[in-house]
Scaffold this active site. Structure first.
Site, short mmCIF file in Angstrom:
data_model
loop_
_atom_site.label_atom_id
_atom_site.label_comp_id
_atom_site.label_asym_id
_atom_site.label_seq_id
_atom_site.Cartn_x
_atom_site.Cartn_y
_atom_site.Cartn_z
CG HIS A 26 47.46 39.00 37.50
ND1 HIS A 26 48.31 38.93 37.10
CD2 HIS A 26 46.20 38.76 37.76
CE1 HIS A 26 47.84 40.29 36.01
NE2 HIS A 26 46.43 40.16 36.79
CG HIS A 61 41.49 39.12 29.95
ND1 HIS A 61 41.76 39.53 31.32
CD2 HIS A 61 41.66 39.68 28.84
CE1 HIS A 61 42.25 41.33 30.75
NE2 HIS A 61 42.07 41.01 30.24
CG ASP A 87 38.77 37.64 38.30
OD1 ASP A 87 38.06 38.79 38.64
OD2 ASP A 87 39.64 37.75 37.46
#
Ligand code: CMC
Length: 428
Positions: A306, A265, A364
């Site tokens: 994802h 996460h 990210d």
């Protein structure tokens, strides 16, 4: 809502009719809440097919690569709005008028300072503690300092708790960093905007004035904005579940921080940098790509793939632009680490395995690179994600508390031992 019903046929039982509900966007959902009365539960590990609540805050279409906050596309917000205006939108449902915006920014700015006694709280930690470990502790501990905003049935308390959390997170985050390097904590400066102030508290010293390049604070603001909310992900669900028991908002956000910490996460941007260091040289990229594709190797390319976006991550598109801008402003496009990142991105985007499995660089991947370029240590990356996400957590918590809710209590498919009699220790 529609009158449509789904029919469930379970062998040995009469067909069960279940209402089918429609939202304003997205797939219909089958309301299975009446099943428990029939002695049945659904089974959905990882909640991949389960809608846990009704919400008006954020909409994601993973196949289209679409992310809307209160209906507004994320790229429009990233390009035309800023973090605090987006916070207002998430909390209140509408973009603020100029006056509302000024009042909101003023109130957030004036809540940035933290209780002086929190300083001694920090000195109870080891200097080498992970900042997320410190954040789990200090954010939960806010409930020990701000007793006047703990009554969740009081709208005013809820409002003040939300302001405090959004305002104090950058201060607490920067204090983690300052503590780790043994420098004095820097007080917030009310003349600065949210992102500028964070950079000032991170990198400023009492010895001289902070000088922050506007391009850098803009990139920081964008990182906060792009992480502001993401629907019912693991940490937001943790906040809702914790809040459903009536826990106070500071405790709920601490639960969100704990859930965010994991590498699948919020810990992913930190893991991206660890991976780039591990790759070490452009000549090793192919070897790591092969490892990522090997089913017997647990290695995964961090910052790729994802759970929801199976086309592209719309946040990653905007973050990529910021990434180019920041590297150019700082004149470090040719830094060996960033060259590895660029080549990795290119190879993965062209590789059949990643194309077929729809594994695109996620937000990210780029935020990790930007934060590294800004000189932020990798163990602070997830703390920055948590800072940006606080508004999303609070907005979801508030939405739940303001409506009808019950304590969250999932059930299970039990596969353990059936009932048996206790055997005394000398007979085993
Ligand atoms: N590298 C290599 N293979 C991968 C990767 C990856 N990063 N991600 C998924 N796969 C493969 C996986 O092995 C599986 O292959 P197969 O079907 O042959 O078994 C297939 O793709 C589907 O993977 P999954 O684990 O079922 O997908 P998921 O939707 O459960 O997992 C994920 C999503 C984000 C946990 C995963 O893609 C991953 O671990 N990525 C790296 C970590 C990361 O970057 N996380 C940040 C997510 S964005 C931040 C946020 O919103 O919280």
């Amino acid at each position: 809502m529609s009158d449509t019903k789904a029919k469930l046929n379970v062998p040995g039982r009469d067909p069960i009719e279940l209402p089918v509900l429609s939202g304003t966007l997205g797939p219909d959902v089958v309301d299975v809440s009446a099943l428990t009365g029939q002695g049945l539960f659904t089974y959905d590990p990882g909640f991949v097919s389960t809608g846990s609540c009704e919400s008006k805050i954020t909409y994601i279409d993973g196949n289209k690569g679409q992310l809307l906050h209160r209906g507004y596309p994320i790229d429009q917000l990233a390009e035309q709005s800023n973090y605090l205006e987006t916070c207002y939108l998430l909390l209140y449902g509408e973009l603020p008028t100029r006056q509302e915006y000024e009042e909101f920014t003023s109130v957030i700015t004036r809540h940035t300072m933290v209780h002086e006694q929190l300083r001694s709280f920090y000195s109870g930690f080891r200097r080498d503690a992970h900042p997320m470990a410190i954040m789990c502790g200090v954010v939960g501990a806010l409930s020990a300092f701000y007793h006047d905003s703990l009554d969740i049935s009081d709208v005013e308390h809820r409002k003040v708790a939300a302001f405090r959390l959004i305002a104090k997170m950058p201060t607490l985050a920067a204090m983690c960093y300052k503590f780790s390097i043994g420098q004095p904590f820097i007080y917030p400066d009310n003349s600065m905007d949210y992102a500028e102030n964070f950079l000032h508290m991170m990198f400023g010293t009492p010895c001289e004035d902070s000088v922050i390049d506007p391009a850098i604070s803009r990139a920081m603001d964008r990182i906060f904005l792009l992480h502001a909310d993401h629907e019912q992900n693991a940490s937001t669900s943790a906040v809702r579940l914790t809040g459903s028991s009536g826990a106070n908002p500071f405790a709920c956000i601490a639960a969100g921080i704990a859930a965010l910490w994991g590498p699948a996460h919020g810990g992913a941007n930190e893991a991206v940098l660890d991976m780039l260091y591990e790759i070490g040289d452009e000549k090793n990229i192919d070897k790591f790509i092969e490892r990522a594709k090997d089913k017997d190797d647990p290695f995964r390319l961090m910052g790729f793939g994802h759970r929801v976006y199976k086309n592209f991550d719309p946040r990653a598109k905007v973050m990529r632009e910021s990434c180019d801008e920041v590297l150019a402003v700082l004149g470090i496009e040719n830094d060996p680490l960033f060259r590895i990142a660029r080549r990795l991105e290119k190879i993965a985007l062209e590789d059949e395995y990643f194309i077929e499995k729809k594994l695109y660089p996620n937000v990210d991947f780029y935020s990790g690179i930007i934060l590294k370029a800004l000189g932020i240590p990798t163990n602070m990356f997830t703390v920055i994600f948590a800072t940006g996400r606080t508004v999303g957590w609070i907005a979801h918590w508030h939405e739940m508390i303001s409506g009808e809710y019950r304590i969250g209590r999932p059930r299970q498919l039990y596969t353990g031992a059936t009932e048996r009699d206790y055997v005394s220790i000398d007979q085993r």
